[in-house]
Design a protein around this motif. Sequence first.
Motif: not given
Length: 552
Positions: A188-190, A211-217, A265-266, A270-272
């Motif tokens: 929904t955020l995306r 994000m850590k899990s994706v980064g490990m791959k 990606a998350i 646009r979020c300030t």
Amino acid sequence: SRSPGLSAAGADSCRHSSVTHNSGVLECLGYNKLHFGELPGVSNPSFWLFQRVPLFLWVVEPHKGAELFCSLQWKQFMELGRDVPDEQLREIIATQKPNQCCTLIYTSGTTGQPKGVMLSHDNLTWTAAVAARFIMLRDAREKQEEVVSYLPLSHIAAQMCDIWAAMTLGVQVYFAQPDALKGSLVDTLREVRPTAFLGVPRVWEKMEEKMKSVGMKASALRRKVAAWAKGVGLQTNLKKMDGRSEEPMNFRLARQLVYRKVRKAIGLDRCTKCYTGAAPITRETLEFFLSLNIPVLELYGMSESSGPHTISLPHAFKLGSCGKELSGCYTLIHKPDKDGVGEICFSGRHVFMGYLNMEDKTREAIDRDGWLHSGDLGKHDKDGFLFITGRIKELIITAGGENIPPVPIEDAVKNAVPIISNAMLVGDKAKFLSMLLTLKCVVDAETGEPGDDLSPEALEFCQRLGSKATKVSEIISSKDKAIYTAIQKGISSVNERAVSNAQKVQKWVLLEKDFSLFGGELGPTMKLKRPVVAQKYRDRIAQFYTDTETPS
């Protein structure tokens, strides 16, 4: 709206609130149905609706003992007002006064039965306007702010952000899917790409884990670039926090290569204004996002203060601090100790009217001088930033008389042992501390029930240690040597940093099920319900102390 209904309080909580407080309404909205029990004293449901809550509640009068489920489309909902004459509606509006009760917020019940917090029209309108100005939300006539609503609207954080502040400034509100907290929120955020976002700590933690899990791959080169960018990001933002505004060349390069892609990606490109509140968050999680140039700013308050009391700002924040008081709000540190730590008390136009039909509880909360006692412990630093150190009701008082706040120890253990999902410290009136632990596992996307399969991050942890376990039950039944040794090593490292022997964790146990909303161990904002867990696992806790000797 992205879904045909809004999620609010659960049926059991609603039933308790209506029966206990004789409020005459069960305030409960589901995704595709509205759930109600008997409503004494409501003779004209549609007229009652417009008298009290014109937007979100549909009230019915089923036969005694019956329960009604109904679903309304927006057009049907709008038709409900056709039988109410405009003159009657104008008369009702004319009778409303700023100091009258506008809404009831029921406390989460993490430390006992829920209480009905009465908030006046002035409480809500004043707080919404002041908080919005404080964090520099823009009026829709200047710029269209957009937010995602995903918390139950029975919670003050959701009401203030998604209703009152949104109406004050004309904020566009998108409603997330009902399984938002089970994993769909990032989708929904995306899609929405909000300009401001309030995430409870568990939301930020889940993002961090993913994000850590994706980064490990990722490839070795990508991991190296990411590590470099995170190092640059953390150091630069920590300097910004201290008042230095310069951005070195490597930071600007990292922004192009990494930070912007991560935000996109998350869904936060646009979020300030990225905020967190409603429960404690670890410093490690804050540093993780800060290293990716996403400052997650803490705010602090309670239902009884109409939501926010202190808020951090992008140009005025400190890690671990909840910021400074809103304009017109005041803080008293009651009975501070030698370190300046005492009970945090509030004063201002945001302080509630009292608890519905509970005058004794109201007198406990608001003293003779008008200060609202929060039950939280904290202190101010030399620059006026507020730091929360614990909660009075959560303090563990050992048999030796030492007061121990559990959250810092629990957070330290979770940080030291990445496979741990939840930790709860016990040991009140006991000779030593013990801990209940749960492992990270796959959660059923439909029901929210924690399963037996280990999460991807937990699996990677096991594989690094040489364990072949894929399920929680396998680790517990075999007392997997690699995992149990790693957990004990992590707890021992935490114990080495303890300020006294009384603050060391002497025993621990792995539980078969992770804590969850489904199991009742977590509240609507994913806050741990300690009394519920203590009751549910009372036999396990008792086993810690069957041996009369204190562990060495």
